[in-house]
Design a protein around this motif. Structure first.
Motif, PDB file in Angstrom:
ATOM      1  N   GLY A 475     -41.556 -14.398  17.101  1.00  0.00           N
ATOM      2  CA  GLY A 475     -40.270 -14.976  16.751  1.00  0.00           C
ATOM      3  C   GLY A 475     -39.590 -15.565  17.963  1.00  0.00           C
ATOM      4  O   GLY A 475     -40.202 -16.249  18.776  1.00  0.00           O
ATOM      5  N   VAL A 476     -38.294 -15.271  18.094  1.00  0.00           N
ATOM      6  CA  VAL A 476     -37.467 -15.865  19.147  1.00  0.00           C
ATOM      7  C   VAL A 476     -37.056 -14.786  20.128  1.00  0.00           C
ATOM      8  O   VAL A 476     -36.691 -13.675  19.735  1.00  0.00           O
ATOM      9  N   ASP A 550     -41.128 -24.029  12.394  1.00  0.00           N
ATOM     10  CA  ASP A 550     -42.163 -23.012  12.204  1.00  0.00           C
ATOM     11  C   ASP A 550     -43.536 -23.506  12.666  1.00  0.00           C
ATOM     12  O   ASP A 550     -44.466 -22.715  12.806  1.00  0.00           O
ATOM     13  N   LEU A 576     -30.681 -20.808  19.125  1.00  0.00           N
ATOM     14  CA  LEU A 576     -31.579 -19.701  18.805  1.00  0.00           C
ATOM     15  C   LEU A 576     -31.450 -19.292  17.340  1.00  0.00           C
ATOM     16  O   LEU A 576     -32.451 -18.961  16.684  1.00  0.00           O
ATOM     17  N   GLU A 577     -30.248 -19.300  16.832  1.00  0.00           N
ATOM     18  CA  GLU A 577     -30.044 -18.961  15.417  1.00  0.00           C
ATOM     19  C   GLU A 577     -30.804 -19.935  14.515  1.00  0.00           C
ATOM     20  O   GLU A 577     -31.470 -19.519  13.557  1.00  0.00           O
ATOM     21  N   HIS A 580     -34.513 -19.277  14.795  1.00  0.00           N
ATOM     22  CA  HIS A 580     -34.844 -18.025  14.118  1.00  0.00           C
ATOM     23  C   HIS A 580     -34.903 -18.216  12.603  1.00  0.00           C
ATOM     24  O   HIS A 580     -35.839 -17.761  11.934  1.00  0.00           O
ATOM     25  N   GLU A 581     -33.934 -18.944  12.075  1.00  0.00           N
ATOM     26  CA  GLU A 581     -33.913 -19.182  10.635  1.00  0.00           C
ATOM     27  C   GLU A 581     -35.073 -20.060  10.177  1.00  0.00           C
ATOM     28  O   GLU A 581     -35.524 -19.959   9.026  1.00  0.00           O
ATOM     29  N   SER A 585     -41.433 -19.916  16.904  1.00  0.00           N
ATOM     30  CA  SER A 585     -41.767 -19.079  18.051  1.00  0.00           C
ATOM     31  C   SER A 585     -41.099 -19.722  19.256  1.00  0.00           C
ATOM     32  O   SER A 585     -41.294 -20.913  19.515  1.00  0.00           O
ATOM     33  N   CYS A 600     -24.982 -14.405  19.519  1.00  0.00           N
ATOM     34  CA  CYS A 600     -25.981 -14.655  18.480  1.00  0.00           C
ATOM     35  C   CYS A 600     -25.610 -13.966  17.183  1.00  0.00           C
ATOM     36  O   CYS A 600     -25.118 -12.831  17.191  1.00  0.00           O
ATOM     37  N   VAL A 604     -31.204 -10.813  18.474  1.00  0.00           N
ATOM     38  CA  VAL A 604     -32.195 -11.525  19.274  1.00  0.00           C
ATOM     39  C   VAL A 604     -32.829 -10.576  20.288  1.00  0.00           C
ATOM     40  O   VAL A 604     -32.151  -9.732  20.874  1.00  0.00           O
TER      41      VAL A 604
END
Length: 663
Positions: A475-476, A550, A576-577, A580-581, A585, A600, A604
């Motif tokens: 993920g992040v 993605d 970052l949000e 993430h949604e 990566s 955030c 995170v």
């Protein structure tokens, strides 16, 4: 697939026409033979590599675009250079440049299968040494044959012959008389029209209506010059196959035997009779001159040893008849003259190693009638030279045709032999790279990465002195750490492992898993705060980045430097949000990891390169990032050191303690 040259990306009408000058351009493109493609007129090596890449992309329906930023492209160039520096041949260096990072699984799998075979085979050092003498095959373009011509009465045949045989002169004739005229100027005339069959013509005139279908017979020099120009490379490729235990595409002994019959200039070697005829034709004048000296020396010796008496009546008779020294020689030294001439004749025969018919003609060059000094008959010598040259040319042509026929059959396999040797150099380069940098073959799966004992080959220190790094992210994540603690080099390691993995190459780690992404976005550290326009442009880049995130791996180094620290933390948190949604990566290196985490809207991950302290003013860190750890900053470490080492007044110690409480 059926390959149409104009359909290859980057190949227009002019380039396609240039490629068609090659023997088999489609095959060269299909097998990725950059050297062969670069042999096309006007096609540089760099362009050839791009054309081959285009064919690969077309075959795998690869849209390209994996290297989405300048920093990503820069790391690809550096990673590729690490591999190509192990190439021995220019071919391998060019061929390796057709390997590129791709987001298409079939292309990556194809390249990785080659790398896996290379590593399994390993490197045979003896074969690798022989590769230094292997070069891509060249096609001589300066072959000209001046002792032979083609003749036809038909304009269409004339045009076809000129295209098929650029090495020869092609002449238009009307009848047998024209053929006879041509035969006076050429050793051989090849008539292309059936109508000349059975027509009696002086000279060497051959009627070959199907000559255009038999290039090796009509112009054996074409085949011979090709093998002569490439004999060193073919011999070296043969040694490579033997040393490496490769399965050759032809019998190596047969090739070596054929090459042994070929001189470096394309003439036939090892034919004693041809050598004899060539030497006899070349040396005839000099040897005939020597023979004159032999005869005249014999006569002078005979005259010096013999008393010749002429009575008055005999002298008067000779004068009345107008006779001269020749008559005197005939009467007084007839036997000695015959012996001198015989010696001259045998000198020519023995020195030139003449055969029976040739010897008879040579003897006629010195007449039986006494003369002084003894002189050769120049017309007889000229005719003999022409006969020797004609016989030499006929034999040379016959031997050339025989050898060319043998070599023509070997030519396709010989090309495969050299290509296989050069491809082995590609494999050796990959294997050497894998060995030099302790590489392994990675896996591509999931949305994150996991690298164990990875060592960046891009650092300015010897590779064996690089500390191994373990790092993985799903993920992040944010990566924190002190200045000069290794954050950027860790990001570089992730990037270069990802790039190499998507090239199908081994990566410098004990094990590695990378995400199967289609794009790598690596944003390097910016220099100073951006102005309003540049800041706006950067935000637009990240807005576009979140679409389809993605399928992307995002690496960002200290984005906070684009604007004021307080605003940076909020902006990075928002980016970052979005990532993430989108299921991306991503790793963001930042000194503001704590502030970003606070801003955030999700939990995170913050990883940190842990500082162990300062020793003699030098920073000591644990190179592998620690999961869920917000690393301390360099200023904090310095304040802590001062606080722990302060032996002064309590007020001074309290000053440093107060500073520490602020961290």
């Amino acid at each position: 697939m059926d390959l149409e040259l104009e359909d290859v990306p980057g190949v227009g009408e002019k380039t396609a026409a240039a490629l068609r000058e090659l023997d088999d351009p489609e095959a060269a493109l299909e097998r990725g033979d950059v050297a062969a493609v670069a042999a096309a007129p006007g096609v540089s090596e760099g362009r050839a590599a791009r054309i081959v890449q285009g064919v690969v992309r077309q075959r795998h329906d690869d849209p390209g675009g994996f290297l989405a930023t300048d920093r990503a492209a820069e790391l690809y160039d550096r990673a590729l250079s690490l591999v190509t520096e192990f190439a021995v041949t220019d071919y391998a260096a060019k061929r390796l440049r057709t390997f590129y990072p791709s987001g298409v699984a079939s292309r990556v799998d194809e390249a990785q299968e080659l790398a896996e075979r290379a590593i399994e085979k390993g490197v045979d050092e003896a074969a690798r040494e022989h590769l230094a003498d292997v070069e891509a095959l060249s096609r001589p373009s300066d072959v000209r044959v001046r002792d032979r011509c083609l003749a036809t009465t038909d304009a269409e045949t004339y045009s076809a012959a000129r295209d098929a045989f650029p090495e020869l002169s092609v002449e238009v004739v009307e009848d047998a008389r024209d053929l006879s005229e041509l035969a006076r100027g050429y050793s051989t005339v090849v008539a292309l029209d059936e109508e000349f069959a059975g027509v009696a013509v002086e000279g060497d005139v051959q009627v070959e209506p199907k000559a255009l279908e038999k290039p090796a017979e009509i112009v054996p020099e074409r085949v011979l010059s090709f093998f002569a120009a490439n004999r060193d490379s073919l011999a070296a490729a043969t040694r490579v196959h033997r040393a490496a235990g490769m399965d050759p595409p032809l019998d190596l002994d047969t090739l070596e035997d054929a090459l042994a019959r070929l001189e470096g200039d394309g003439s036939v070697a090892g034919d004693e009779e041809l050598d004899r005829l060539a030497n006899a034709a070349d040396d005839l004048d000099a040897v005939a001159s020597q023979a004159e000296d032999v005869a005249n020396d014999r006569l002078r010796e005979a005259l010096a040893e013999k008393d010749v008496t002429i009575e008055g009546s005999d002298l008067l008779s000779l004068v009345e008849r107008g006779a001269g020294v020749d008559s005197l020689l005939s009467r007084e030294l007839g036997d000695e003259y015959a012996e001198a001439v015989a010696a001259a004749r045998e000198h020519v025969v023995s020195e030139l190693d003449l055969r029976e018919g040739e010897a008879d003609r040579a003897r006629r060059a010195f007449p039986d009638e006494p003369t002084y000094p003894v002189e050769r008959d120049p017309e007889v010598v000229t005719r003999l030279r022409e006969e020797l040259q004609a016989e030499r040319d006929r034999r040379a042509a016959k031997r050339k045709r025989e050898l060319a026929a043998d070599l023509a059959d070997l030519r396709p396999a010989a090309a495969d032999l050299v290509h296989a040797a050069l491809e082995r150099d590609v494999e050796y380069a990959i294997a050497r790279f894998a060995d030099e940098y302790d590489c392994t073959l990675p896996t591509r799966e999931g949305t994150g990465f996991d690298i164990e004992a990875g060592r960046s080959p891009l650092l300015d220190v010897p590779f064996d002195e690089v500390d191994p790094v373990d790092y993985g992210v799903d993920g992040v994540a944010l990566l924190s750490g002190v200045n000069s603690g290794g954050k950027t080099s860790t990001l570089d390691l992730v990037a270069v492992v990802t790039v190499l993995a998507h090239m199908g190459m081994p990566v410098p780690a004990e094990s590695a898993r990378v995400p199967a992404v289609e794009e790598l976005h690596y944003y390097a550290k910016t220099q100073g705060t951006l102005d309003a326009g540049a800041f706006e442009s950067t935000l637009r880049d990240f807005r576009d980045l979140t679409a389809g995130a993605d399928r992307k791996l995002v690496l960002v180094d200290e984005l906070e430097s684009i604007t004021e620290p307080g605003a940076s933390a909020k902006i990075i948190a928002g980016i970052l949000e979005s990532l993430h949604e989108s299921g991306a990566s991503a790793v963001f290196v930042s000194h503001l990891a704590g502030e970003i985490r606070e801003n955030c809207g999700f939990d995170v991950t913050v990883d940190g390169i842990r500082a162990l302290g300062l020793e003699d003013g030098e920073l000591v860190v644990e190179r592998s990032p620690v999961k869920d750890h917000l690393a301390r900053s360099t200023p904090e470490l310095i304040v802590e050191k001062l606080a722990e080492g302060e032996d002064g007044a309590a007020g001074e110690r309290a000053f440093y303690d107060r500073l520490l409480e602020k961290f």
